[in-house]
Design an enzyme around this catalytic site. Sequence first.
Site, PDB file in Angstrom:
ATOM      1  N   LYS A 108       0.837  -1.202   0.000  1.00 43.29           N
ATOM      2  CA  LYS A 108       0.000   0.000   0.000  1.00 43.29           C
ATOM      3  C   LYS A 108       0.879   1.262   0.000  1.00 43.29           C
ATOM      4  O   LYS A 108       2.095   1.181   0.216  1.00 43.29           O
ATOM      5  CB  LYS A 108      -0.901  -0.032   1.243  1.00 43.29           C
ATOM      6  CG  LYS A 108      -1.924  -1.199   1.241  1.00 43.29           C
ATOM      7  CD  LYS A 108      -2.701  -1.216   2.563  1.00 43.29           C
ATOM      8  CE  LYS A 108      -3.721  -2.333   2.639  1.00 43.29           C
ATOM      9  NZ  LYS A 108      -4.395  -2.363   3.957  1.00 43.29           N
TER      10      LYS A 108
ATOM     11  N   TYR B 218     -11.951  -2.707  -2.761  1.00 45.60           N
ATOM     12  CA  TYR B 218     -12.617  -2.658  -1.455  1.00 45.60           C
ATOM     13  C   TYR B 218     -14.116  -2.505  -1.708  1.00 45.60           C
ATOM     14  O   TYR B 218     -14.648  -1.401  -1.732  1.00 45.60           O
ATOM     15  CB  TYR B 218     -12.053  -1.539  -0.586  1.00 45.60           C
ATOM     16  CG  TYR B 218     -10.682  -1.857  -0.033  1.00 45.60           C
ATOM     17  CD1 TYR B 218     -10.470  -3.009   0.742  1.00 45.60           C
ATOM     18  CD2 TYR B 218      -9.585  -1.026  -0.273  1.00 45.60           C
ATOM     19  CE1 TYR B 218      -9.208  -3.314   1.247  1.00 45.60           C
ATOM     20  CE2 TYR B 218      -8.321  -1.326   0.233  1.00 45.60           C
ATOM     21  CZ  TYR B 218      -8.150  -2.472   0.996  1.00 45.60           C
ATOM     22  OH  TYR B 218      -6.908  -2.772   1.501  1.00 45.60           O
TER      23      TYR B 218
ATOM     24  N   ASN C 164      -1.364  -0.231   7.414  1.00 39.77           N
ATOM     25  CA  ASN C 164      -0.713  -1.476   7.810  1.00 39.77           C
ATOM     26  C   ASN C 164       0.095  -2.091   6.677  1.00 39.77           C
ATOM     27  O   ASN C 164       0.279  -3.297   6.608  1.00 39.77           O
ATOM     28  CB  ASN C 164      -1.759  -2.452   8.374  1.00 39.77           C
ATOM     29  CG  ASN C 164      -2.889  -2.696   7.389  1.00 39.77           C
ATOM     30  OD1 ASN C 164      -2.796  -2.305   6.239  1.00 39.77           O
ATOM     31  ND2 ASN C 164      -3.937  -3.353   7.833  1.00 39.77           N
TER      32      ASN C 164
ATOM     33  N   HIS D  75      -1.703  -5.457   1.661  1.00 41.07           N
ATOM     34  CA  HIS D  75      -2.950  -6.220   1.506  1.00 41.07           C
ATOM     35  C   HIS D  75      -2.591  -7.612   1.014  1.00 41.07           C
ATOM     36  O   HIS D  75      -1.671  -7.769   0.210  1.00 41.07           O
ATOM     37  CB  HIS D  75      -3.858  -5.550   0.467  1.00 41.07           C
ATOM     38  CG  HIS D  75      -4.938  -6.477  -0.027  1.00 41.07           C
ATOM     39  ND1 HIS D  75      -6.121  -6.656   0.647  1.00 41.07           N
ATOM     40  CD2 HIS D  75      -4.975  -7.316  -1.097  1.00 41.07           C
ATOM     41  CE1 HIS D  75      -6.853  -7.561   0.005  1.00 41.07           C
ATOM     42  NE2 HIS D  75      -6.172  -7.975  -1.057  1.00 41.07           N
TER      43      HIS D  75
ATOM     44  N   GLU E 189      -9.607 -10.871  -7.143  1.00 38.35           N
ATOM     45  CA  GLU E 189      -8.620  -9.785  -7.059  1.00 38.35           C
ATOM     46  C   GLU E 189      -7.553  -9.920  -8.142  1.00 38.35           C
ATOM     47  O   GLU E 189      -7.115  -8.928  -8.718  1.00 38.35           O
ATOM     48  CB  GLU E 189      -7.987  -9.777  -5.664  1.00 38.35           C
ATOM     49  CG  GLU E 189      -8.995  -9.371  -4.596  1.00 38.35           C
ATOM     50  CD  GLU E 189      -8.475  -9.506  -3.175  1.00 38.35           C
ATOM     51  OE1 GLU E 189      -7.291  -9.860  -2.975  1.00 38.35           O
ATOM     52  OE2 GLU E 189      -9.259  -9.246  -2.232  1.00 38.35           O
TER      53      GLU E 189
END
Length: 162
Positions: A10, A50, A126, A129, A140
């Site tokens: 990310k 998402y 964080n 993913h 995905e």
Amino acid sequence: MLQQTLVLIKPDGVERGLIGEIVKRFEQRGLKIVGMKMVHVDNSLAGKHYTESIAEKHGKRVRDYLTNYLTSGPVIAIIIQGSSAISIVRKIVGSTYPGEADIGTIRGDYTHASKEYVKKNNQGHNLIHASENEEDAKKELSLWFSIDEIHEYKLSHEEHIY
Ligand code: CDP
Ligand code: MG
């Protein structure tokens, strides 16, 4: 079972200069990278990644926050292949909330915000993913990669690992 899974580094991972550190974790475990690229994510892709289900799980505010976060800077998209790759990669990544992630996991070694802090401030930075299960991985992978961006080759250590 041989599986492929999607990993995204990310924007915080890219901006913190952790691309190499993160990729290393998967390579050192013997997993194979069969696709990799840098993507500047637009709202449409972020919204498809998402989906509504994340709003059902964590609330609409988290989904809005996540799509903004994912579009805030470049992301590295990676396809990782290996035996039971989906669950092994999730273990290497560690728990969702940085403060709860075990030492030795990517999130546990490079982040520490508590669950309370993340929930209050919507600061789920964080780093990474990883697809949660086979169904998500399939969806995905087709969302982020076309067939001609996936590369098959043999790792020299495959005969020792398998
Ligand atoms: O990424 P992971 O599969 O571990 O968690 P998730 O439940 O699928 O949530 C997706 C992402 O939402 C997390 O990785 C966090 O970045 C973010 N999140 C957040 O910002 N605030 C929360 N309360 C929960 C999740
Ligand atoms: Mg998830």
